[in-house]
Design an enzyme around this catalytic site. Sequence first.
Site, mmCIF file in Angstrom:
data_model
loop_
_atom_site.group_PDB
_atom_site.id
_atom_site.type_symbol
_atom_site.label_atom_id
_atom_site.label_comp_id
_atom_site.label_asym_id
_atom_site.label_seq_id
_atom_site.Cartn_x
_atom_site.Cartn_y
_atom_site.Cartn_z
ATOM 1 N N LEU A 185 1.002 -1.259 0.088
ATOM 2 C CA LEU A 185 0.134 -0.177 0.082
ATOM 3 C C LEU A 185 0.834 1.300 -0.076
ATOM 4 C CD1 LEU A 185 -2.540 -1.046 2.629
ATOM 5 C CD2 LEU A 185 -2.794 -1.368 0.343
ATOM 6 N N ILE A 221 4.704 -1.364 3.178
ATOM 7 C CA ILE A 221 4.621 0.288 2.932
ATOM 8 C C ILE A 221 5.517 0.609 1.573
ATOM 9 C CG2 ILE A 221 4.999 2.598 3.704
ATOM 10 C CD1 ILE A 221 2.724 0.838 5.363
ATOM 11 N N LYS A 222 4.803 0.937 0.749
ATOM 12 C CA LYS A 222 5.353 1.372 -0.539
ATOM 13 C C LYS A 222 5.694 3.124 -0.483
ATOM 14 C CE LYS A 222 4.190 0.116 -5.410
ATOM 15 N NZ LYS A 222 3.001 -0.210 -6.353
ATOM 16 N N ILE A 223 7.147 3.082 -0.738
ATOM 17 C CA ILE A 223 7.564 4.366 -0.477
ATOM 18 C C ILE A 223 8.421 4.925 -1.886
ATOM 19 C CG2 ILE A 223 9.628 5.530 0.875
ATOM 20 C CD1 ILE A 223 7.660 4.779 2.854
#
Length: 214
Positions: A56, A82-84
């Site tokens: 996400l 967590i998509k960064i």
Amino acid sequence: MEFFLDTANIDEIRKAQSQGLLDGVTTNPTLLAREGGDWRKQAQIICNEVEGPVSLEVMGETAEEMINEAEDLSNFGKNVVIKIPMTTEGLIATKALHKKGMKTNVTLVFSPLQALLAAKAGATYVSPFVGRLDGISHDGMELISQIRTIFDNYEFPTKILVASVRTPLHVLDSALIGADVATIPFKIISDFVKHPLTDQGLATFKADWDRLTK
């Protein structure tokens, strides 16, 4: 190689799961918007449905904003990654989240040095976009090969997650190079099973069986 499905469509996710092809899911704001409705409800359904990792994406521009969003997104489930974004602030956030024990996927990677920085920051996954590189006459597979060499040279645990997959050949070449994961649109992953010689062979066997059983 692990197969992630690049989608926010629950029907596609369920079909891939029923075929034994699903190891995880990657989403982004575009994919979630395509489904319509409340994105939070859709994200929760996906996290509940999928046993493997679900990426996400945060949308903040500063490390502090990204970290705050990450803590919110992590409430969707233990399988959240967590998509960064691959930015300076994104690297700061990645390092901070790594220290908190949270899994991250550094996205929009287009060079081996970007991948190296993400690995040094503690990223769980790094997502090189091969299709977009091919689209501007660069060799996406060369990038995967370079990242694989660098990570192996220094024994980085960061996994190579091949993204922007546009053809089955992207997956084949990535597997031959030794990428850890490919995130694939449902249409492309469905094409893997197809081959004209398979269809021809089945038709021949069926015709011969029909003659045997008459």
